[in-house]
Design a protein around this motif. Structure first.
Motif, PDB file in Angstrom:
ATOM      1  N   MET A   1      44.961  22.278  30.433  1.00 19.59           N
ATOM      2  CA  MET A   1      45.596  21.207  31.153  1.00 19.59           C
ATOM      3  C   MET A   1      46.798  21.798  31.871  1.00 19.59           C
ATOM      4  O   MET A   1      47.717  22.306  31.237  1.00 19.59           O
ATOM      5  N   PHE A   2      46.798  21.732  33.171  1.00 21.71           N
ATOM      6  CA  PHE A   2      47.879  22.282  33.965  1.00 21.71           C
ATOM      7  C   PHE A   2      48.549  21.166  34.750  1.00 21.71           C
ATOM      8  O   PHE A   2      48.005  20.685  35.743  1.00 21.71           O
ATOM      9  N   ILE A   3      49.702  20.731  34.282  1.00 21.27           N
ATOM     10  CA  ILE A   3      50.471  19.699  34.972  1.00 21.27           C
ATOM     11  C   ILE A   3      51.924  20.131  35.025  1.00 21.27           C
ATOM     12  O   ILE A   3      52.379  20.931  34.210  1.00 21.27           O
ATOM     13  N   LYS A   4      52.652  19.597  35.978  1.00 17.57           N
ATOM     14  CA  LYS A   4      54.078  19.860  36.058  1.00 17.57           C
ATOM     15  C   LYS A   4      54.782  18.774  35.234  1.00 17.57           C
ATOM     16  O   LYS A   4      54.647  17.583  35.534  1.00 17.57           O
ATOM     17  N   PRO A   5      55.502  19.150  34.179  1.00 17.96           N
ATOM     18  CA  PRO A   5      56.145  18.135  33.339  1.00 17.96           C
ATOM     19  C   PRO A   5      57.296  17.450  34.053  1.00 17.96           C
ATOM     20  O   PRO A   5      58.013  18.056  34.837  1.00 17.96           O
ATOM     21  N   ASP A   7      60.762  16.121  33.558  1.00 16.42           N
ATOM     22  CA  ASP A   7      61.831  16.312  32.580  1.00 16.42           C
ATOM     23  C   ASP A   7      62.447  14.990  32.115  1.00 16.42           C
ATOM     24  O   ASP A   7      62.699  14.800  30.932  1.00 16.42           O
ATOM     25  N   ALA A   8      62.688  14.061  33.041  1.00 18.00           N
ATOM     26  CA  ALA A   8      63.296  12.779  32.675  1.00 18.00           C
ATOM     27  C   ALA A   8      62.371  11.987  31.750  1.00 18.00           C
ATOM     28  O   ALA A   8      62.823  11.374  30.786  1.00 18.00           O
ATOM     29  N   LEU A   9      61.082  12.023  32.043  1.00 15.48           N
ATOM     30  CA  LEU A   9      60.107  11.320  31.200  1.00 15.48           C
ATOM     31  C   LEU A   9      60.062  11.914  29.801  1.00 15.48           C
ATOM     32  O   LEU A   9      60.082  11.186  28.806  1.00 15.48           O
ATOM     33  N   LEU A  10      60.044  13.237  29.707  1.00 14.19           N
ATOM     34  CA  LEU A  10      60.004  13.883  28.394  1.00 14.19           C
ATOM     35  C   LEU A  10      61.272  13.601  27.590  1.00 14.19           C
ATOM     36  O   LEU A  10      61.206  13.351  26.388  1.00 14.19           O
ATOM     37  N   LYS A  11      62.431  13.608  28.236  1.00 12.50           N
ATOM     38  CA  LYS A  11      63.689  13.302  27.540  1.00 12.50           C
ATOM     39  C   LYS A  11      63.685  11.874  27.014  1.00 12.50           C
ATOM     40  O   LYS A  11      64.106  11.616  25.887  1.00 12.50           O
ATOM     41  N   ALA A  12      63.193  10.936  27.816  1.00  9.67           N
ATOM     42  CA  ALA A  12      63.127   9.541  27.382  1.00  9.67           C
ATOM     43  C   ALA A  12      62.142   9.369  26.230  1.00  9.67           C
ATOM     44  O   ALA A  12      62.415   8.644  25.277  1.00  9.67           O
ATOM     45  N   MET A  13      61.006  10.062  26.312  1.00 10.51           N
ATOM     46  CA  MET A  13      60.008   9.954  25.247  1.00 10.51           C
ATOM     47  C   MET A  13      60.555  10.501  23.929  1.00 10.51           C
ATOM     48  O   MET A  13      60.363   9.897  22.871  1.00 10.51           O
ATOM     49  N   VAL A  14      61.264  11.617  23.990  1.00 13.06           N
ATOM     50  CA  VAL A  14      61.830  12.211  22.776  1.00 13.06           C
ATOM     51  C   VAL A  14      62.944  11.334  22.220  1.00 13.06           C
ATOM     52  O   VAL A  14      63.066  11.155  21.009  1.00 13.06           O
ATOM     53  N   SER A  39      47.014   8.606  29.487  1.00  9.89           N
ATOM     54  CA  SER A  39      46.278   9.243  30.570  1.00  9.89           C
ATOM     55  C   SER A  39      47.103   9.240  31.852  1.00  9.89           C
ATOM     56  O   SER A  39      47.160  10.240  32.568  1.00  9.89           O
ATOM     57  N   THR A  40      47.770   8.136  32.132  1.00  8.84           N
ATOM     58  CA  THR A  40      48.616   8.043  33.320  1.00  8.84           C
ATOM     59  C   THR A  40      49.834   8.946  33.199  1.00  8.84           C
ATOM     60  O   THR A  40      50.190   9.650  34.154  1.00  8.84           O
ATOM     61  N   LEU A  41      50.477   8.956  32.054  1.00  8.45           N
ATOM     62  CA  LEU A  41      51.677   9.774  31.861  1.00  8.45           C
ATOM     63  C   LEU A  41      51.379  11.265  31.930  1.00  8.45           C
ATOM     64  O   LEU A  41      52.162  12.045  32.480  1.00  8.45           O
ATOM     65  N   LEU A  42      50.257  11.672  31.376  1.00 10.60           N
ATOM     66  CA  LEU A  42      49.923  13.092  31.297  1.00 10.60           C
ATOM     67  C   LEU A  42      49.039  13.581  32.435  1.00 10.60           C
ATOM     68  O   LEU A  42      48.723  14.766  32.504  1.00 10.60           O
ATOM     69  N   HIS A  43      48.609  12.663  33.322  1.00 10.59           N
ATOM     70  CA  HIS A  43      47.713  13.009  34.427  1.00 10.59           C
ATOM     71  C   HIS A  43      46.454  13.704  33.902  1.00 10.59           C
ATOM     72  O   HIS A  43      46.033  14.741  34.380  1.00 10.59           O
ATOM     73  N   TYR A  44      45.855  13.118  32.866  1.00 16.07           N
ATOM     74  CA  TYR A  44      44.669  13.677  32.236  1.00 16.07           C
ATOM     75  C   TYR A  44      43.663  12.555  32.005  1.00 16.07           C
ATOM     76  O   TYR A  44      44.026  11.458  31.598  1.00 16.07           O
TER      77      TYR A  44
END
Length: 53
Positions: A1-5, A7-14, A39-44
């Motif tokens: 799985m190759f996606i560009k993370p 950062d703001a979303l990951l900080k909020a999720m954590v 699926s929407t968040l991870l583009h998968y």
């Protein structure tokens, strides 16, 4: 799985993740994302019928 993370979303999720209950907690409201939302968040695409998620 190759996606560009995102950062703001990951900080909020954590920040709001409650690892004990495996859900997100906002004030006193618990929210559990669905497979479609992940699926929407991870583009998968999670539509493999032979795989257990």
């Amino acid at each position: 799985m190759f996606i560009k993370p995102d950062d703001a979303l990951l900080k909020a999720m954590v920040r709001f993740l409650d690892p004990t209950y495996r859900c997100f907690t906002f004030n006193k409201v618990d929210i559990v994302p669905t497979i479609k939302e992940y699926s929407t968040l991870l583009h998968y695409d999670f539509r493999d019928p032979l795989r257990i998620y």
